[in-house]
Design a protein around this motif. Structure first.
Motif, PDB file in Angstrom:
ATOM      1  N   VAL A 141      34.414  85.544  24.205  1.00 31.91           N
ATOM      2  CA  VAL A 141      34.304  86.079  25.575  1.00 31.91           C
ATOM      3  C   VAL A 141      35.117  87.352  25.765  1.00 31.91           C
ATOM      4  O   VAL A 141      34.877  88.097  26.720  1.00 31.91           O
ATOM      5  N   ASN A 142      36.070  87.646  24.876  1.00 33.51           N
ATOM      6  CA  ASN A 142      36.789  88.908  24.958  1.00 33.51           C
ATOM      7  C   ASN A 142      36.070  90.040  24.239  1.00 33.51           C
ATOM      8  O   ASN A 142      36.534  91.185  24.268  1.00 33.51           O
ATOM      9  N   ASN A 143      34.962  89.721  23.604  1.00 35.72           N
ATOM     10  CA  ASN A 143      34.171  90.749  22.929  1.00 35.72           C
ATOM     11  C   ASN A 143      32.728  90.827  23.409  1.00 35.72           C
ATOM     12  O   ASN A 143      32.050  91.825  23.169  1.00 35.72           O
ATOM     13  N   TYR A 144      32.264  89.784  24.101  1.00 38.09           N
ATOM     14  CA  TYR A 144      30.863  89.742  24.527  1.00 38.09           C
ATOM     15  C   TYR A 144      30.727  89.098  25.899  1.00 38.09           C
ATOM     16  O   TYR A 144      31.506  88.218  26.279  1.00 38.09           O
ATOM     17  N   ASP A 145      29.750  89.584  26.633  1.00 38.99           N
ATOM     18  CA  ASP A 145      29.249  88.846  27.771  1.00 38.99           C
ATOM     19  C   ASP A 145      28.151  87.922  27.262  1.00 38.99           C
ATOM     20  O   ASP A 145      27.212  88.384  26.592  1.00 38.99           O
ATOM     21  N   LEU A 146      28.249  86.644  27.569  1.00 35.14           N
ATOM     22  CA  LEU A 146      27.298  85.653  27.080  1.00 35.14           C
ATOM     23  C   LEU A 146      26.477  85.116  28.238  1.00 35.14           C
ATOM     24  O   LEU A 146      27.020  84.758  29.285  1.00 35.14           O
ATOM     25  N   PRO A 185      44.597  86.980  26.969  1.00 37.79           N
ATOM     26  CA  PRO A 185      44.211  87.105  25.559  1.00 37.79           C
ATOM     27  C   PRO A 185      45.265  86.464  24.668  1.00 37.79           C
ATOM     28  O   PRO A 185      46.469  86.501  24.958  1.00 37.79           O
ATOM     29  N   ILE A 186      44.796  85.856  23.583  1.00 35.95           N
ATOM     30  CA  ILE A 186      45.704  85.141  22.678  1.00 35.95           C
ATOM     31  C   ILE A 186      46.450  86.147  21.818  1.00 35.95           C
ATOM     32  O   ILE A 186      45.849  86.860  21.006  1.00 35.95           O
ATOM     33  N   LYS A 222      48.758  79.045  27.912  1.00 34.06           N
ATOM     34  CA  LYS A 222      48.304  79.625  29.177  1.00 34.06           C
ATOM     35  C   LYS A 222      46.848  79.277  29.478  1.00 34.06           C
ATOM     36  O   LYS A 222      46.387  79.474  30.596  1.00 34.06           O
ATOM     37  N   LEU A 223      46.147  78.764  28.500  1.00 32.12           N
ATOM     38  CA  LEU A 223      44.715  78.484  28.663  1.00 32.12           C
ATOM     39  C   LEU A 223      44.517  77.062  29.193  1.00 32.12           C
ATOM     40  O   LEU A 223      43.870  76.218  28.568  1.00 32.12           O
ATOM     41  N   MET A 251      39.155  75.811  18.481  1.00 28.91           N
ATOM     42  CA  MET A 251      38.128  75.963  19.515  1.00 28.91           C
ATOM     43  C   MET A 251      38.566  76.950  20.584  1.00 28.91           C
ATOM     44  O   MET A 251      37.770  77.769  21.063  1.00 28.91           O
ATOM     45  N   LYS A 252      39.840  76.920  20.973  1.00 32.28           N
ATOM     46  CA  LYS A 252      40.342  77.893  21.951  1.00 32.28           C
ATOM     47  C   LYS A 252      40.265  79.318  21.398  1.00 32.28           C
ATOM     48  O   LYS A 252      39.859  80.246  22.108  1.00 32.28           O
ATOM     49  N   MET A 253      40.654  79.486  20.141  1.00 31.81           N
ATOM     50  CA  MET A 253      40.621  80.825  19.537  1.00 31.81           C
ATOM     51  C   MET A 253      39.195  81.336  19.414  1.00 31.81           C
ATOM     52  O   MET A 253      38.927  82.532  19.612  1.00 31.81           O
ATOM     53  N   THR A 254      38.267  80.443  19.096  1.00 30.34           N
ATOM     54  CA  THR A 254      36.859  80.841  18.989  1.00 30.34           C
ATOM     55  C   THR A 254      36.312  81.281  20.342  1.00 30.34           C
ATOM     56  O   THR A 254      35.650  82.328  20.455  1.00 30.34           O
TER      57      THR A 254
END
Length: 499
Positions: free
Chosen positions: A449-454, A333-334, A342-343, A441-444
């Protein structure tokens, strides 16, 4: 009758003289190979329009490149145009901004006479004024200043999560993920000093207007019937009214910022609008040119939403790539600017999407003087075109070029100085905002993905990346189902929203 006869003879004389001049001009380029034109007067217009209708406009150039080589000519009406994906010529075009200049008729500069981004914007301008602005703005967008930009984006992501995403993505709703990206990136300028009435609170309205502009602008370039139809349409007038309103909004932003700047010793490192005002002042330009740059920024920010939208179209068919990216984003996580490093796999995925679906599909320059370009002597006073879409699909540089393979970039951009990877351009006209784009774009992606399963949802209309003549457009989605993580994992009841 005599007068009519004289007029007819003069018209016929002019027609033959004009035709001979056009033919003689074409003869200057006869040593450069290229596909035979549909006809002398139409050039390749019928072929290209048919390709555009089939969404294969740029694939047509890719086919021609396979037959005629990296540099060839085609015709717009009777006028020869040089098309190239030769890396050495691309390097020349990128570095020699005196010989290769922006063309005068860029469609986003005005809409049927109503100014949009003008002729001196930081993106499409040229000459000494542009050079001064570019030099000043390079400091704002420098990589060493990105930690300051990161600090402004962090609270924005949390705020958008709470106010824009959660209300839309509750209870497993199915959403057009490109629309979500449009909201996010339309809000971004508001936290970089470009506060406006819509701003962060109504970024969807800004995004809606920008996309309407982009839909209507190409209507200026069609055939006579299309242009006349656009002239008399209500959508055209409504769009012009929107442009006027946004320019008025921009004027208010500039006036308020100038008042703030009166009490400053220097511009804050994170205030984009203050820097734009200073850059235009230094170049001897005025507030109208600052407003040009404001609209340019909104147009460019929309590019990022299309880039991620294109990525998620590809990820529908590359689920193993998506799952590996999600795993990395959730494991890292950022938390601060350095944590972006790290990404690594996420960056590889973004670079591969920039290769296969660059927002800027094709570029145009005007050659002012005759030069040796590669193995051909090119007469001056002609148009050059190049295409990132074509360049990034050449198998000699990119094995299995149509496959989405992030591992190509495992060791960084291959042959970084070879001008075979060109999504952000290069040289003096390289994209100023490329570092902001990658960070945002990385932050988005991390926020999502840290809040939702897509998961992608099949639709009747298959989402398409449209091959336009200049920039990417998306059609028909993509549609994704958003499942909040706390609904999926009972062990994680709290939505992650701190970065």
């Amino acid at each position: 009758m005599l007068l009519v006869g004289v007029i007819a003879i003069l018209a016929l004389f002019y027609y033959f003289q004009d035709t001979i001049q056009k033919w003689l001009y074409c003869q200057k380029f006869r040593h450069i190979p290229g596909p035979p034109p549909d006809s002398f007067f139409n050039g390749h217009q019928l072929t290209l329009m048919a390709a555009k209708k089939a969404n294969k406009f740029l694939d047509c150039f890719l086919t021609w490149r396979g037959i005629y080589g990296d540099t060839f000519q085609f015709r717009i009406k009777t006028r020869p145009v040089i098309f190239t994906v030769d890396p050495e010529i691309l390097k020349l075009i990128s570095q020699d901004v005196v010989s290769f200049t922006k063309v005068d008729h860029l469609p986003n500069r005005a809409l049927f006479g109503q100014r949009i981004t003008g002729t001196y914007s930081i993106l499409t301008g040229g000459g000494q004024e542009w050079a001064v602005k570019r030099r000043i703005m390079s400091s704002f967008f420098a990589k060493q200043n990105m930690n300051v930009v990161f600090d402004r984006l962090t609270p924005l992501m949390s705020r958008l999560l709470e106010t824009k995403l959660k209300p839309r993505a509750c209870a497993g709703n199915v959403l057009d993920i490109h629309e979500i990206f449009t909201i996010i990136f339309s809000a971004l300028p508001g936290v970089l000093g470009m506060e406006c009435e819509m701003g962060v609170d109504s970024p969807e309205e800004i995004g809606r207007r920008i996309n309407i502009f982009l839909d209507v602008i190409p209507s200026q370039l069609g055939n006579l019937k299309k242009v006349f139809g656009a002239h008399v349409s209500t959508k055209k007038q409504e769009t012009i009214d929107m442009v006027v309103e946004m320019r008025m909004m921009g004027k208010k932003m500039v006036d308020e910022k100038r008042k703030d700047m009166e009490s400053w010793d220097s511009n804050p490192e994170d205030d984009l609008l203050a820097w734009l005002i200073s850059a235009n002042d230094a170049a001897g330009l005025g507030d109208e040119e600052v407003i040009d740059d404001i609209l340019t920024v909104y147009l460019v920010m929309d590019n990022m939403s299309k880039q991620l939208g294109s990525l998620f179209i590809y990820l529908i068919n590359y689920r193993e790539v998506f799952e590996k990216m999600v795993k990395e984003l959730r494991a890292n996580p950022i938390t601060d600017y350095k944590s972006l490093n790290k990404l690594h796999y996420t960056e590889m995925v973004l670079l591969e999407s920039l290769r296969l679906a660059p927002v800027l599909l094709r570029g145009t320059r005007w050659l002012n003087k005759s030069i040796q370009a590669g193995k051909y002597w090119i007469p001056g006073d002609c148009q050059f075109q190049y295409s990132q879409y074509v360049l990034h699909r050449i198998e000699e540089y990119w094995p299995n070029p149509r496959e989405f393979i992030p591992e190509r970039f495992e060791k960084g951009i291959p042959n970084v100085d070879s001008f075979t990877f060109f999504p952000f351009l290069a040289g003096p006209r390289a994209c100023l905002g490329k570092h902001v784009a990658m960070i945002a774009m990385k932050m988005t992606l991390s926020m999502l993905v840290n809040n939702y399963d897509l998961s992608p949802v099949p639709t009747e209309t298959v989402p398409v990346i449209v091959q336009t003549m200049a920039v990417t457009r998306l059609k028909g989605g993509p549609m994704y189902k958003f499942d909040p993580l706390y609904r999926v994992k009972e062990s994680a009841p709290q939505v992650i929203n701190e970065y």
